[in-house]
Design a protein around this motif. Structure first.
Motif, PDB file in Angstrom:
ATOM      1  N   TRP A 120       0.918  -1.384  -0.187  1.00  7.64           N
ATOM      2  CA  TRP A 120      -0.412   0.390  -0.186  1.00  7.64           C
ATOM      3  C   TRP A 120       0.859   1.533   0.357  1.00  7.64           C
ATOM      4  O   TRP A 120       0.148   2.142  -0.208  1.00  7.64           O
ATOM      5  N   GLU A 121       2.262   1.281  -0.239  1.00  9.28           N
ATOM      6  CA  GLU A 121       3.119   2.430   0.495  1.00  9.28           C
ATOM      7  C   GLU A 121       3.719   1.947  -1.086  1.00  9.28           C
ATOM      8  O   GLU A 121       4.972   3.435  -0.919  1.00  9.28           O
ATOM      9  N   VAL A 122       3.149   1.946  -1.784  1.00 10.22           N
ATOM     10  CA  VAL A 122       4.294   1.473  -3.166  1.00 10.22           C
ATOM     11  C   VAL A 122       3.447   3.207  -4.105  1.00 10.22           C
ATOM     12  O   VAL A 122       2.338   3.469  -4.233  1.00 10.22           O
ATOM     13  N   PRO A 123       4.923   4.068  -4.589  1.00 10.36           N
ATOM     14  CA  PRO A 123       4.412   4.703  -5.376  1.00 10.36           C
ATOM     15  C   PRO A 123       3.326   4.368  -6.779  1.00 10.36           C
ATOM     16  O   PRO A 123       3.625   4.266  -7.284  1.00 10.36           O
ATOM     17  N   VAL A 124       2.312   5.419  -6.519  1.00  4.06           N
ATOM     18  CA  VAL A 124       1.634   5.129  -7.874  1.00  4.06           C
ATOM     19  C   VAL A 124       2.455   5.123  -9.385  1.00  4.06           C
ATOM     20  O   VAL A 124       2.113   4.668 -10.235  1.00  4.06           O
ATOM     21  N   ASP A 125       2.961   5.845  -9.535  1.00  6.67           N
ATOM     22  CA  ASP A 125       4.241   6.156 -11.034  1.00  6.67           C
ATOM     23  C   ASP A 125       5.230   4.549 -11.079  1.00  6.67           C
ATOM     24  O   ASP A 125       5.127   4.355 -11.463  1.00  6.67           O
ATOM     25  N   ASP A 126       5.119   3.985  -9.815  1.00  4.41           N
ATOM     26  CA  ASP A 126       5.865   3.172  -9.578  1.00  4.41           C
ATOM     27  C   ASP A 126       4.824   1.624 -10.473  1.00  4.41           C
ATOM     28  O   ASP A 126       5.848   0.537 -11.156  1.00  4.41           O
ATOM     29  N   LEU A 127       3.991   1.604 -10.512  1.00  5.68           N
ATOM     30  CA  LEU A 127       2.622   0.922 -10.416  1.00  5.68           C
ATOM     31  C   LEU A 127       2.741   0.615 -11.950  1.00  5.68           C
ATOM     32  O   LEU A 127       2.499  -0.485 -12.352  1.00  5.68           O
ATOM     33  N   PHE A 128       3.557   1.075 -12.973  1.00  8.50           N
ATOM     34  CA  PHE A 128       2.925   1.350 -14.503  1.00  8.50           C
ATOM     35  C   PHE A 128       4.565   1.664 -14.813  1.00  8.50           C
ATOM     36  O   PHE A 128       4.913   1.136 -15.886  1.00  8.50           O
ATOM     37  N   ALA A 129       5.864   0.558 -14.034  1.00 12.71           N
ATOM     38  CA  ALA A 129       7.281   1.527 -14.262  1.00 12.71           C
ATOM     39  C   ALA A 129       7.733  -0.474 -14.824  1.00 12.71           C
ATOM     40  O   ALA A 129       6.657  -1.059 -14.283  1.00 12.71           O
ATOM     41  N   THR A 130       8.423  -0.654 -15.434  1.00 11.70           N
ATOM     42  CA  THR A 130       8.969  -1.219 -16.271  1.00 11.70           C
ATOM     43  C   THR A 130       9.213  -2.963 -14.160  1.00 11.70           C
ATOM     44  O   THR A 130       9.879  -2.322 -13.764  1.00 11.70           O
ATOM     45  N   ARG A 131       8.846  -3.561 -14.884  1.00  9.49           N
ATOM     46  CA  ARG A 131       9.300  -5.039 -13.415  1.00  9.49           C
ATOM     47  C   ARG A 131      10.260  -6.019 -13.554  1.00  9.49           C
ATOM     48  O   ARG A 131       9.930  -5.865 -15.086  1.00  9.49           O
ATOM     49  N   TRP A 132      10.945  -6.011 -12.929  1.00 10.85           N
ATOM     50  CA  TRP A 132      11.781  -7.216 -13.203  1.00 10.85           C
ATOM     51  C   TRP A 132      12.090  -8.497 -11.797  1.00 10.85           C
ATOM     52  O   TRP A 132      11.280  -7.638 -10.566  1.00 10.85           O
ATOM     53  N   GLY A 133      11.801  -9.943 -12.045  1.00  9.75           N
ATOM     54  CA  GLY A 133      12.276 -10.189 -10.907  1.00  9.75           C
ATOM     55  C   GLY A 133      10.770 -10.437  -9.865  1.00  9.75           C
ATOM     56  O   GLY A 133       9.938 -10.381 -10.138  1.00  9.75           O
TER      57      GLY A 133
END
Length: 164
Positions: A120-133
């Motif tokens: 619940w603390e992940v910044p909104v911008d990170d929700l759409f960032a490239t994900r790894w691992g």
């Protein structure tokens, strides 16, 4: 080989049809998280990671977790146990609505084992960032939980088919 998860619903039942690799990875993930919930030491998932703050201030939130944390953890552990007892890792998992509720709870809390921050603390911008691992695993768990929720909430007279 293509990995997939098909979630269907009809007449109060939810059915997951998974690719063999998807079933294996998901079952291993849930088994590992269940062990970390029941374990102790550094690998144990802390209540503060599993459950968001109930209040804006940390002191009342910590007091809330002190009062209710054991019961909340027990419910999550029981849900993991029921899901893993009902599902051996096969490519098909059929659930009634109570089983779908357990699976949703399990998928939502399994995410906390793979995020550096509580979910619940992940910044909104990170929700759409490239994900790894681990972040890819979290995104996949989130999407699967969303599909199970959609299927469980569907009207009985309207079949639902969702693909991941």
């Amino acid at each position: 080989m293509t990995d997939f998860a098909h979630v269907t619903a009809w007449s109060g039942c939810v059915r997951l049809a998974l690719a063999p690799n998807t079933a294996s990875v998901l079952h291993r993930t849930l088994t590992d998280v269940a062990a970390r919930l029941a374990g102790s030491g550094r690998k144990r998932i802390a209540d503060a990671t599993l459950f968001p703050d109930a209040y804006r201030r940390s002191k009342p939130s910590a007091a809330f977790r002190d009062r209710h944390g054991a019961a909340m953890r027990a419910e999550v552990v029981a849900s993991f146990s029921r899901v893993l007892e009902a599902w051996s890792g096969a490519t098909v998992l059929e659930l009634d609505l109570a089983g779908a509720r357990d699976l949703r709870l399990v998928l939502a809390h399994a995410q906390s084992a793979y995020l550096r921050q509580p979910r619940w603390e992940v910044p909104v911008d990170d929700l759409f960032a490239t994900r790894w691992g681990a972040e890819t695993k979290v995104a996949w768990l989130q999407e699967l939980e969303s599909h199970v929720a959609t299927a469980a909430l569907a009207r009985d007279d309207v079949p639902v088919f969702l693909e991941l």
